[in-house]
Design an enzyme around this catalytic site. Structure first.
Site, PDB file in Angstrom:
ATOM      1  N   GLY A  56      72.512  33.383  -6.428  1.00 28.47           N
ATOM      2  CA  GLY A  56      71.954  34.154  -7.552  1.00 28.47           C
ATOM      3  C   GLY A  56      70.824  35.068  -7.151  1.00 28.47           C
TER       4      GLY A  56
ATOM      5  CG  HIS B  35      72.497  23.254  -7.466  1.00 30.22           C
ATOM      6  ND1 HIS B  35      73.210  23.923  -6.498  1.00 30.22           N
ATOM      7  CD2 HIS B  35      71.587  24.143  -7.956  1.00 30.22           C
ATOM      8  CE1 HIS B  35      72.760  25.163  -6.395  1.00 30.22           C
ATOM      9  NE2 HIS B  35      71.770  25.317  -7.252  1.00 30.22           N
TER      10      HIS B  35
ATOM     11  CE  LYS C 262      70.313  17.379   8.929  1.00 32.29           C
ATOM     12  NZ  LYS C 262      70.226  16.179   8.096  1.00 32.29           N
TER      13      LYS C 262
ATOM     14  CB  THR D 186      65.930  26.864  10.916  1.00 37.03           C
ATOM     15  OG1 THR D 186      67.165  26.132  10.812  1.00 37.03           O
ATOM     16  CG2 THR D 186      65.236  26.483  12.196  1.00 37.03           C
TER      17      THR D 186
ATOM     18  CG  HIS E 160      74.815  25.138 -10.417  1.00 38.50           C
ATOM     19  ND1 HIS E 160      75.750  25.758 -11.196  1.00 38.50           N
ATOM     20  CD2 HIS E 160      73.928  26.095 -10.063  1.00 38.50           C
ATOM     21  CE1 HIS E 160      75.433  27.038 -11.315  1.00 38.50           C
ATOM     22  NE2 HIS E 160      74.325  27.265 -10.635  1.00 38.50           N
TER      23      HIS E 160
ATOM     24  CB  SER F 243      64.371  26.605  -5.063  1.00 37.44           C
ATOM     25  OG  SER F 243      65.592  27.168  -5.406  1.00 37.44           O
ATOM     26  CG  LEU F 244      66.175  31.136  -2.455  1.00 38.50           C
ATOM     27  CD1 LEU F 244      67.124  32.302  -2.726  1.00 38.50           C
ATOM     28  CD2 LEU F 244      66.370  30.639  -1.015  1.00 38.50           C
TER      29      LEU F 244
ATOM     30  NE  ARG G 251      66.433  24.976  -8.631  1.00 41.31           N
ATOM     31  CZ  ARG G 251      67.311  25.826  -8.081  1.00 41.31           C
ATOM     32  NH1 ARG G 251      66.885  26.846  -7.366  1.00 41.31           N
ATOM     33  NH2 ARG G 251      68.589  25.647  -8.228  1.00 41.31           N
TER      34      ARG G 251
ATOM     35  CB  ALA H 196      60.389  26.074   3.308  1.00 41.21           C
TER      36      ALA H 196
ATOM     37  CD  GLU I 266      70.211  32.825 -11.269  1.00 42.39           C
ATOM     38  OE1 GLU I 266      70.965  31.898 -11.004  1.00 42.39           O
ATOM     39  OE2 GLU I 266      69.314  33.201 -10.511  1.00 42.39           O
TER      40      GLU I 266
ATOM     41  NE  ARG J  71      70.847  26.506 -12.375  1.00 44.76           N
ATOM     42  CZ  ARG J  71      70.525  26.961 -11.202  1.00 44.76           C
ATOM     43  NH1 ARG J  71      69.991  26.167 -10.332  1.00 44.76           N
ATOM     44  NH2 ARG J  71      70.760  28.206 -10.889  1.00 44.76           N
TER      45      ARG J  71
END
Ligand SMILES: Cc1cc2nc3c(=O)[nH]c(=O)nc-3n(C[C@H](O)[C@H](O)[C@H](O)COP(=O)(O)OP(=O)(O)OC[C@H]3O[C@@H](n4cnc5c(N)ncnc54)[C@H](O)[C@@H]3O)c2cc1C
Length: 532
Positions: free
Chosen positions: A51, A338, A38, A15, A231, A378-379, A373, A18, A118, A279
Site C-alpha cells: 500500500g 499480518h 539470517k 535488514t 489483514h 509501520s514503514l 495499527r 528499520a 487506506e 482493519r
C-alpha cells in the site's frame, strides 16, 4: 566446531526498513556498524509491503499531522501512547525526505507525489511506489545506500551477550552453521514481526519473532503482544498454509467493495467508513460473515476500478497466477495474520529497559499502534525509529549520553555455550494458535492452546536457524496466549467471543510481559498508557 569473534560499536540485527535505516544513519554519524541478517538482505517483510507509507507532507488540502495523529489514536482503540504517536508522526516527513535522498522513487501525480487512501485514514495521505510495490522500492534504495557497510547475510542471531546487566554483543550462527560472537557496545534488534505464529499469514518466512524472544530472555519487557493484526483481504486460493499474497487495502481505498457469497455488501451499517473502516473492524466483519454463510472466503469486487493492472501490478499478477482476473471477476479474499502491533517495549529512541539493547520497527512497541495499527504507519515507524536509534547510539558512544560500557568485559563472554530453551514443533504451535488465538478467542480455547504447546515443549539448544525460530515461536505462543487470556474484553485486533464488549474501566492499559524465574512468559504488570 571452531567459533569466531569480531567487534563493532553497533550490531544491527535485520535488514528491513528499520535495520537498514539505522545502519545507514549510524555509519553517516561515524559509528562502526555491522549488520547481520539470517537470510538474503531483502527477505524480510519490508520488500512485500504494498500500500505505501502514511505521511503528511503538507501538500494535501485539509490534511495535517494532527489529523494523522487523530486517525492513528482512533484506530488504536484507546491504547496508543498519544505523546509517542505525535512525536513519531511529526518526524515522518523529514524521514521520508531522507529516504528519497537515498534514491527511493515514489509514484508521482504531475509535480506532486501521488496519494492513496487506506482503512481508517480520513485523507488521501499514503504515498506509494511502483503502484503497489512500495516496500520493494524502499528495500532496493536502502540496500543500495548500505552498500559500503559490512553486511553478513545468512547469519542468525542466537543469543544476546550480557555482562553486569548490560548487553555487550551478540552470539550468531553463520551461514556455515559455525558459532560466532560479535562484541559491541550496542545491539539493535530490527527483526520484524511474528506472523509465522499462525498457519496462514502475509508475512515471509523470516517473521518468527526472534527479536522479541531474544529481548525477553535478556530481561527486557514486551507489551501489547495480544494485538496481532489480521489483514482483512488476503487472496484465497483454497485451504493452503504459509505465506499468502496480500490484496492491498488501497484497492478498497480506490473504490472496491466487499461482497458475501450472495453478492451482498455487508460493511455498510457496520461502521461509518463502511468498506474503509479500520482493519480490525473489517477483518472481524468478514470473519462473522464467513461463519454466517458457512464459507471460507468473501469477495472483493474491484471491477469498477479503472486501469487495475497498471495501478496494482503486484496484486494483478498474484490473481492471474491463481487463475483470477480482477478486471472481470470479484477476488476471493480471507483474513490472515499480518502485523504485530505489540513487541519489545522501547522509548522514542528505541531504548529497551536493558542497557545497550535497542529495538526498532515491527519488533518494537513504541505506543504508536495501540490495539490496532493504522494502515501504512509501520514503514513510517521503521524509518523514524531507525534514525532515532542511530542518533541515540552515536551520542551514547561519544560519551555525551554517559555510556557505561565496560570495555574489558568482552573477553569474559566470548565462547559461552548457548543456553537451553523451550522448543515445541512449529506446525503444532501454528495449528494451536490458528485454532485458538485468531479473530475470536475465548478463555477455554486460549487455556487449551497453552496446554497443547506446553505438553509438546522440550528443552533444547538451537543449533541452526530452524531451531532458533522454533524456540522463538514457542516463547511467542506462550506470551501471546498469556496476554490474550488476561485481557477479558474485546479491543482492536483482540476479539474475545466470551467478552465481546470493551471495558475502559480497567482494561485501558497495556499488558507488560516478562519471563518469570522459570523462563516462562507471564503478564508481569499492567501499565496505563497516555492515550487520548
Ligand atoms: C505483505 C505485506 C504488506 C505490507 N504492506 C505495508 C504497507 O503498505 N505499509 C506499511 O507501512 N506496512 C506494510 N506492511 C508491514 C511492514 O512491511 C512491516 O511492518 C515492516 O516492513 C517491518 O520492517 P522491519 O524492518 O521491522 O522488519 P522486516 O522488514 O521484517 O525485516 C526483518 C529483518 O530481520 C531479520 N531477522 C529476523 N530474525 C533474525 C535473526 N534471528 N537473526 C538475524 N536476522 C534476523 C530478517 O531476515 C530481516 O532482514 C506490510 C507487511 C506485509 C507482510
Amino acid at each position: 566446531m571452531n567459533g569466531w569473534a569480531a567487534e563493532a560499536e553497533l550490531v544491527v540485527v535485520g535488514t528491513g526498513v528499520a535495520g537498514l535505516t539505522a545502519a545507514v544513519e549510524a555509519a553517516r554519524l561515524g559509528v562502526r556498524v555491522v549488520v547481520v541478517t539470517k537470510d538474503a538482505a531483502d527477505a524480510g517483510s519490508t520488500r512485500w509491503a504494498q500500500g505505501g507509507v502514511a505521511v503528511v507532507v503538507g501538500d494535501v488540502a485539509g490534511d495535517s499531522v494532527a489529523a494523522h495523529v487523530a486517525d492513528t489514536l482512533t484506530a488504536g482503540g484507546g491504547l496508543c501512547d498519544a505523546a509517542a504517536t505525535a512525536a513519531i508522526l511529526r518526524d515522518g516527513p523529514p524521514a521520508v525526505s531522507r529516504l528519497r535522498a537515498h534514491g527511493a522513487i515514489f509514484d508521482a501525480d504531475g509535480a506532486r507525489l501521488a496519494r492513496t487512501r487506506e482503512g481508517g485514514h480520513s485523507a488521501f495521505r499514503v504515498i506509494h511506489a511502483g503502484g503497489d510495490a512500495t516496500g520493494a522500492e524502499i528495500e532496493r534504495a536502502l540496500v543500495r545506500a548500505a552498500a559500503g557497510l559490512p553486511l553478513l547475510t545468512g547469519h542468525v542471531a542466537v543469543d544476546l551477550l550480557r555482562d553486569r546487566g548490560r548487553v555487550v554483543g551478540l552470539a550468531v550462527l553463520d551461514a556455515e552453521g559455525r558459532p560466532g560472537v560479535l562484541h559491541a557496545q550496542a545491539v539493535l534488534l530490527a527483526t520484524g514481526g511474528y506472523g509465522q505464529l499462525y498457519a496462514s499469514t502475509t508475512n515471509p518466512a523470516t517473521a518468527t519473532g526472534d527479536g522479541v524472544a531474544l529481548a525477553l530472555r535478556a530481561g527486557a519487557a514486551a507489551a501489547d503482544l495480544e494485538f496481532v493484526q489480521f489483514h482483512p483481504t488476503v487472496l484465497y486460493t483454497g485451504p493452503t498454509t504459509g505465506r499468502r499474497p496480500l490484496v492491498t487495502e488501497a484497492v478498497r481505498g480506490e473504490g472496491a467493495v466487499l461482497l458475501d457469497r450472495a453478492g451482498r455488501r455487508f460493511l455498510t451499517g457496520v461502521h461509518p467508513l463502511a468498506d474503509l473502516a479500520p482493519r480490525d473492524v473489517v477483518a472481524a466483519a468478514i470473519t462473522r460473515r464467513m461463519a454466517e454463510t458457512a464459507t471460507d472466503c468473501v469477495y472483493l469486487d474491484a471491477r469498477a476500478l479503472d486501469g487495475f493492472p497498471a495501478r496494482f501490478p503486484t496484486v494483478y499478477a498474484a490473481c492471474r497466477a491463481a487463475g483470477i482476473d480482477p478486471v472481470r471477476d470479484p477476488i476471493p479474499v480471507t483474513p490472515a495474520a499480518h502485523y504485530a502491533c505489540g513487541g519489545v517495549v522501547t522509548d522514542l529512541d528505541g531504548r529497551t529497559g536493558v542497557p545497550g539493547l535497542y529495538a526498532a520497527g515491527e519488533v518494537a512497541r513504541t505506543g504508536l499502534h495501540g490495539a490496532n495499527r493504522l494502515a501504512s504507519n509501520s514503514l513510517l515507524e521503521g524509518l523514524v525509529l531507525g534514525e532515532r536509534v542511530a542518533r541515540a547510539v552515536a551520542v551514547e558512544l561519544r560519551g555525551d549520553g554517559g555510556s557505561t560500557w565496560i570495555a574489558e568485559s568482552s573477553a569474559d563472554v566470548a565462547g559461552e555455550p548457548a543456553p537451553a530453551v523451550p522448543i515445541a514443533p512449529r506446525a503444532l504451535v501454528q495449528r494451536a494458535m490458528t485454532a485458538a488465538a485468531g479473530i475470536g478467542r475465548d478463555a477455554a480455547g486460549l487455556a487449551g492452546a497453552s496446554d497443547v504447546v506446553d505438553a509438546a515443549t522440550v528443552l533444547g539448544v538451537p543449533v541452526d536457524r530452524a531451531g532458533v525460530e522454533d524456540a522463538a515461536l514457542t516463547l511467542l505462543a506462550q506470551a501471546v496466549l498469556a496476554a490474550a487470556g488476561t485481557r477479558t474484553e474485546s479491543r482492536g485486533c483482540h476479539v474475545r467471543t466470551d467478552f465481546p464488549g470493551r471495558d475502559d474501566l480497567w482494561q485501558r492499559a497495556s499488558n507488560e510481559v516478562r519471563l518469570d524465574g522459570t523462563g516462562r512468559p507471564v503478564v508481569a504488570a499492567r501499565a496505563r498508557v497516555g492515550a487520548a
